[in-house]
Design a protein around this motif. Sequence first.
Motif, PDB file in Angstrom:
ATOM      1  N   SER A  15       0.829  -1.206   0.000  1.00 28.23           N
ATOM      2  CA  SER A  15       0.000   0.000   0.000  1.00 28.23           C
ATOM      3  C   SER A  15       0.862   1.254   0.000  1.00 28.23           C
ATOM      4  CB  SER A  15      -0.931   0.011   1.210  1.00 28.23           C
ATOM      5  OG  SER A  15      -1.882  -1.016   1.099  1.00 28.23           O
ATOM      6  N   LEU A  16       1.929   1.241   0.795  1.00 27.41           N
ATOM      7  CA  LEU A  16       2.841   2.376   0.802  1.00 27.41           C
ATOM      8  C   LEU A  16       3.493   2.546  -0.564  1.00 27.41           C
ATOM      9  CD1 LEU A  16       4.242   4.679   2.311  1.00 27.41           C
ATOM     10  CD2 LEU A  16       6.002   3.019   2.998  1.00 27.41           C
ATOM     11  N   ALA A  17       3.880   1.444  -1.186  1.00 26.61           N
ATOM     12  CA  ALA A  17       4.505   1.513  -2.513  1.00 26.61           C
ATOM     13  C   ALA A  17       3.562   2.147  -3.528  1.00 26.61           C
ATOM     14  CB  ALA A  17       4.927   0.115  -2.978  1.00 26.61           C
ATOM     15  N   MET A  18       2.305   1.758  -3.507  1.00 26.69           N
ATOM     16  CA  MET A  18       1.336   2.329  -4.447  1.00 26.69           C
ATOM     17  C   MET A  18       1.123   3.815  -4.171  1.00 26.69           C
ATOM     18  SD  MET A  18       0.645   0.108  -6.652  1.00 26.69           S
ATOM     19  CE  MET A  18      -0.594   1.091  -7.455  1.00 26.69           C
ATOM     20  N   ALA A  19       1.013   4.172  -2.890  1.00 24.67           N
ATOM     21  CA  ALA A  19       0.834   5.579  -2.531  1.00 24.67           C
ATOM     22  C   ALA A  19       2.029   6.416  -2.979  1.00 24.67           C
ATOM     23  CB  ALA A  19       0.616   5.714  -1.026  1.00 24.67           C
ATOM     24  N   MET A  20       3.229   5.889  -2.785  1.00 25.28           N
ATOM     25  CA  MET A  20       4.431   6.631  -3.164  1.00 25.28           C
ATOM     26  C   MET A  20       4.600   6.701  -4.681  1.00 25.28           C
ATOM     27  SD  MET A  20       5.715   8.033  -0.550  1.00 25.28           S
ATOM     28  CE  MET A  20       3.975   8.344  -0.220  1.00 25.28           C
ATOM     29  N   ASN A  21       4.226   5.646  -5.383  1.00 25.07           N
ATOM     30  CA  ASN A  21       4.258   5.678  -6.845  1.00 25.07           C
ATOM     31  C   ASN A  21       3.347   6.799  -7.359  1.00 25.07           C
ATOM     32  OD1 ASN A  21       4.775   4.896  -9.527  1.00 25.07           O
ATOM     33  ND2 ASN A  21       3.005   3.546  -9.521  1.00 25.07           N
ATOM     34  N   LEU A  22       2.149   6.863  -6.817  1.00 20.27           N
ATOM     35  CA  LEU A  22       1.214   7.911  -7.205  1.00 20.27           C
ATOM     36  C   LEU A  22       1.747   9.285  -6.804  1.00 20.27           C
ATOM     37  CD1 LEU A  22      -1.558   8.576  -8.405  1.00 20.27           C
ATOM     38  CD2 LEU A  22      -2.500   8.299  -6.109  1.00 20.27           C
ATOM     39  N   GLY A  23       2.292   9.382  -5.593  1.00 23.84           N
ATOM     40  CA  GLY A  23       2.828  10.655  -5.126  1.00 23.84           C
ATOM     41  C   GLY A  23       3.972  11.166  -5.983  1.00 23.84           C
ATOM     42  N   HIS A  24       4.916  10.288  -6.310  1.00 20.57           N
ATOM     43  CA  HIS A  24       6.043  10.691  -7.162  1.00 20.57           C
ATOM     44  C   HIS A  24       5.565  11.085  -8.556  1.00 20.57           C
ATOM     45  CE1 HIS A  24       9.744  10.016  -4.829  1.00 20.57           C
ATOM     46  NE2 HIS A  24       9.058   9.070  -4.198  1.00 20.57           N
ATOM     47  N   THR A  25       4.593  10.368  -9.080  1.00 19.45           N
ATOM     48  CA  THR A  25       4.044  10.703 -10.398  1.00 19.45           C
ATOM     49  C   THR A  25       3.392  12.078 -10.368  1.00 19.45           C
ATOM     50  OG1 THR A  25       3.699   8.355 -10.874  1.00 19.45           O
ATOM     51  CG2 THR A  25       2.469   9.930 -12.217  1.00 19.45           C
ATOM     52  N   ALA A  26       2.657  12.361  -9.302  1.00 19.21           N
ATOM     53  CA  ALA A  26       2.033  13.683  -9.166  1.00 19.21           C
ATOM     54  C   ALA A  26       3.090  14.782  -9.094  1.00 19.21           C
ATOM     55  CB  ALA A  26       1.139  13.712  -7.936  1.00 19.21           C
ATOM     56  N   LEU A  27       4.148  14.542  -8.329  1.00 17.32           N
ATOM     57  CA  LEU A  27       5.212  15.537  -8.225  1.00 17.32           C
ATOM     58  C   LEU A  27       5.852  15.825  -9.580  1.00 17.32           C
ATOM     59  CD1 LEU A  27       7.110  14.636  -4.927  1.00 17.32           C
ATOM     60  CD2 LEU A  27       5.529  16.530  -5.341  1.00 17.32           C
ATOM     61  N   ALA A  28       5.997  14.799 -10.391  1.00 17.65           N
ATOM     62  CA  ALA A  28       6.580  14.974 -11.722  1.00 17.65           C
ATOM     63  C   ALA A  28       5.715  15.886 -12.591  1.00 17.65           C
ATOM     64  CB  ALA A  28       6.772  13.621 -12.403  1.00 17.65           C
ATOM     65  N   SER A  29       4.456  16.017 -12.214  1.00 17.48           N
ATOM     66  CA  SER A  29       3.527  16.898 -12.936  1.00 17.48           C
ATOM     67  C   SER A  29       3.289  18.203 -12.180  1.00 17.48           C
ATOM     68  CB  SER A  29       2.181  16.187 -13.129  1.00 17.48           C
ATOM     69  OG  SER A  29       2.335  14.993 -13.833  1.00 17.48           O
ATOM     70  N   ASP A  30       4.162  18.512 -11.226  1.00 17.42           N
ATOM     71  CA  ASP A  30       4.027  19.711 -10.393  1.00 17.42           C
ATOM     72  C   ASP A  30       2.686  19.788  -9.677  1.00 17.42           C
ATOM     73  OD1 ASP A  30       6.585  20.782 -10.833  1.00 17.42           O
ATOM     74  OD2 ASP A  30       5.935  21.640 -12.746  1.00 17.42           O
ATOM     75  N   THR A  31       2.217  18.630  -9.224  1.00 18.84           N
ATOM     76  CA  THR A  31       0.965  18.548  -8.479  1.00 18.84           C
ATOM     77  C   THR A  31       1.280  18.457  -6.995  1.00 18.84           C
ATOM     78  OG1 THR A  31      -0.160  17.448 -10.313  1.00 18.84           O
ATOM     79  CG2 THR A  31      -1.123  17.136  -8.131  1.00 18.84           C
ATOM     80  N   GLU A  32       0.605  19.273  -6.207  1.00 20.01           N
ATOM     81  CA  GLU A  32       0.770  19.230  -4.757  1.00 20.01           C
ATOM     82  C   GLU A  32       0.166  17.928  -4.223  1.00 20.01           C
ATOM     83  OE1 GLU A  32      -0.415  21.888  -0.824  1.00 20.01           O
ATOM     84  OE2 GLU A  32      -0.980  22.597  -2.820  1.00 20.01           O
ATOM     85  N   VAL A  33       0.832  17.319  -3.240  1.00 19.20           N
ATOM     86  CA  VAL A  33       0.382  16.036  -2.694  1.00 19.20           C
ATOM     87  C   VAL A  33       0.289  16.137  -1.176  1.00 19.20           C
ATOM     88  CG1 VAL A  33       0.785  13.551  -2.609  1.00 19.20           C
ATOM     89  CG2 VAL A  33       1.612  14.868  -4.575  1.00 19.20           C
TER      90      VAL A  33
END
Length: 127
Positions: A15-33
């Motif tokens: 679950s942490l891995a999925m959350a972090m994958n999504l979080g890193h992807t959002a950051l790559a798009s300059d999205t606040e997390v």
Amino acid sequence: MDKIGIIVDNDSPKSLAMAMNLGHTALASDTEVFVYFTFDGLTHLLEGETDVTEIQPLLDAGMPNPYDLLAAFVAEGGDLVTTVACTTTLDMLEWDQDAIDESVTTKFAGAATFLEEVEDAEQVFTF
């Protein structure tokens, strides 16, 4: 600026891995997390050794360690990242805030703060 919320309420490293994958992807798009660790998910923020035996075959196959991803997420995310340890859960479990690793925790707050913070979020995900 875009924003997403992520709730981590599961103690599984997957679950942490999925959350972090999504979080890193959002950051790559300059999205606040804004990531809210609550209930069993709060264990990911504890100081000390982490148990990754559940995902060892995935790690052996090349998946990044989700705890390393969490550390990098906080370290590299700057103002775009907020990681919150749920104070209500800390109180219920009778855990001291000193047990929480402040290198990966940017804030201590309850559910009301989470709701305020994600009020303008495009999406909220749960893991």
